[in-house]
Design a protein around this motif. Sequence first.
Motif, PDB file in Angstrom:
ATOM      1  N   ILE A 101     -26.373  -4.432  -2.173  1.00  0.00           N
ATOM      2  CA  ILE A 101     -26.308  -5.298  -1.005  1.00  0.00           C
ATOM      3  C   ILE A 101     -25.491  -4.660   0.113  1.00  0.00           C
ATOM      4  N   SER A 102     -25.946  -4.850   1.333  1.00  0.00           N
ATOM      5  CA  SER A 102     -25.183  -4.490   2.534  1.00  0.00           C
ATOM      6  C   SER A 102     -25.697  -5.381   3.655  1.00  0.00           C
ATOM      7  N   LEU A 103     -24.936  -6.402   3.987  1.00  0.00           N
ATOM      8  CA  LEU A 103     -25.356  -7.364   5.013  1.00  0.00           C
ATOM      9  C   LEU A 103     -24.978  -6.836   6.394  1.00  0.00           C
ATOM     10  N   THR A 104     -25.619  -5.742   6.754  1.00  0.00           N
ATOM     11  CA  THR A 104     -25.288  -5.051   7.996  1.00  0.00           C
ATOM     12  C   THR A 104     -26.482  -5.015   8.939  1.00  0.00           C
ATOM     13  N   PRO A 105     -26.220  -5.087  10.256  1.00  0.00           N
ATOM     14  CA  PRO A 105     -27.308  -4.966  11.220  1.00  0.00           C
ATOM     15  C   PRO A 105     -27.833  -3.532  11.261  1.00  0.00           C
ATOM     16  N   THR A 106     -28.927  -3.341  11.934  1.00  0.00           N
ATOM     17  CA  THR A 106     -29.638  -2.064  11.920  1.00  0.00           C
ATOM     18  C   THR A 106     -28.755  -0.876  12.275  1.00  0.00           C
ATOM     19  N   ARG A 113     -27.195   4.113   2.838  1.00  0.00           N
ATOM     20  CA  ARG A 113     -27.127   2.731   2.380  1.00  0.00           C
ATOM     21  C   ARG A 113     -28.518   2.093   2.339  1.00  0.00           C
ATOM     22  N   TYR A 114     -29.335   2.394   3.340  1.00  0.00           N
ATOM     23  CA  TYR A 114     -30.721   1.898   3.360  1.00  0.00           C
ATOM     24  C   TYR A 114     -31.471   2.383   2.117  1.00  0.00           C
ATOM     25  N   ASP A 115     -31.359   3.672   1.844  1.00  0.00           N
ATOM     26  CA  ASP A 115     -32.048   4.246   0.685  1.00  0.00           C
ATOM     27  C   ASP A 115     -31.568   3.617  -0.622  1.00  0.00           C
ATOM     28  N   LEU A 116     -30.257   3.371  -0.718  1.00  0.00           N
ATOM     29  CA  LEU A 116     -29.717   2.765  -1.936  1.00  0.00           C
ATOM     30  C   LEU A 116     -30.322   1.386  -2.168  1.00  0.00           C
ATOM     31  N   MET A 117     -30.352   0.557  -1.133  1.00  0.00           N
ATOM     32  CA  MET A 117     -30.883  -0.798  -1.293  1.00  0.00           C
ATOM     33  C   MET A 117     -32.365  -0.800  -1.631  1.00  0.00           C
ATOM     34  N   LEU A 118     -33.138   0.014  -0.941  1.00  0.00           N
ATOM     35  CA  LEU A 118     -34.575   0.044  -1.230  1.00  0.00           C
ATOM     36  C   LEU A 118     -34.850   0.590  -2.626  1.00  0.00           C
ATOM     37  N   TYR A 168     -31.490  -5.074   4.205  1.00  0.00           N
ATOM     38  CA  TYR A 168     -31.268  -5.823   2.964  1.00  0.00           C
ATOM     39  C   TYR A 168     -32.426  -6.772   2.693  1.00  0.00           C
ATOM     40  N   THR A 169     -32.875  -7.474   3.723  1.00  0.00           N
ATOM     41  CA  THR A 169     -33.990  -8.394   3.553  1.00  0.00           C
ATOM     42  C   THR A 169     -35.235  -7.654   3.099  1.00  0.00           C
ATOM     43  N   MET A 170     -35.517  -6.514   3.698  1.00  0.00           N
ATOM     44  CA  MET A 170     -36.672  -5.717   3.274  1.00  0.00           C
ATOM     45  C   MET A 170     -36.583  -5.378   1.784  1.00  0.00           C
ATOM     46  N   MET A 175     -38.631  -6.898  -3.800  1.00  0.00           N
ATOM     47  CA  MET A 175     -38.576  -7.408  -5.172  1.00  0.00           C
ATOM     48  C   MET A 175     -39.498  -8.615  -5.326  1.00  0.00           C
ATOM     49  N   SER A 176     -39.451  -9.501  -4.334  1.00  0.00           N
ATOM     50  CA  SER A 176     -40.270 -10.712  -4.378  1.00  0.00           C
ATOM     51  C   SER A 176     -41.753 -10.394  -4.250  1.00  0.00           C
ATOM     52  N   MET A 177     -42.066  -9.355  -3.513  1.00  0.00           N
ATOM     53  CA  MET A 177     -43.470  -8.955  -3.391  1.00  0.00           C
ATOM     54  C   MET A 177     -44.010  -8.440  -4.723  1.00  0.00           C
TER      55      MET A 177
END
Length: 277
Positions: A101-106, A113-118, A168-170, A175-177
């Motif tokens: 998780i990282s609740l950060t703006p673009t 961090r993007y790569d870690l979350m995805l 983070y939402t992506m 996961m939900s997809m």
Amino acid sequence: MATLKGKTLFITGASRGIGREIAIRAGKDGANVVIASKTSDPHATLKGTIHSVAAEVDAAGGKGLAIQLDVRDDAAIDAAIKQAADKFGSLDILINNASAISLTPTLETPAKRYDLMLTVNARATFLCSRAAIPYLKESAKAGRNPHILTMSPPLSMKPEWFQHYTAYTMSKYGMSMCTLGMSAEFAKDGIAVNSLWPRTTIATAAVEVHFPEEILKASRTPEIMADAAHVILTSESRKTTGNFFIDEKVLREAGVKDFERYALNPGTELFQDIFVD
């Protein structure tokens, strides 16, 4: 009563928090529970390892198996799933719980961090499910009621769920997809594929680190997610699939009336989690 006795569960990210609680709850039924997480040695500040949780499963009445696993490693995922099935003779349930998780703006979300979350969220959910499904098909043929349950939110294209933390939402919606697509793809095989998300924030390390203290105090304990997961996992797999469950609604429909016992601080007004309308 519905039970997980004799079933084999593979839980990612189970060394603490929600994953740990689901593991212990299954252990109380006499289930075989695979604790698949990175934390093998004690962390400086966070409690729990794969070994401590496996011991808690044993103490609860189940059989725990600790497997150190980095869910970013596809070969390691395949090997761990096989190890679990070989050890217990079947694989009946996969819990995709590991998450970053990282609740950060673009502009405040670096590539790393993007790569870690995805990778930890969307990619690992896909790859763990992919590795487990051949075994879950065998479980279905044997009448063992196979399930995949992913800790991810209901899908919604409302901008409010993207504008403050798009990356983070992506990753969580990825996961939900998996739930959306795989539930339809494998319905004919009798494999249930569902998602579960909390109505309120849950008192986990992630909430403690990424949210203000007042939100942590206004959270529920992870036991509510474990109890809701138990209801889902003991439901008939051919009839319960493709759902985006909310913990409180699951338990209310199961007859639970006392929710104050799940509050970290009873009497405190609870904080609603993100992704919940």
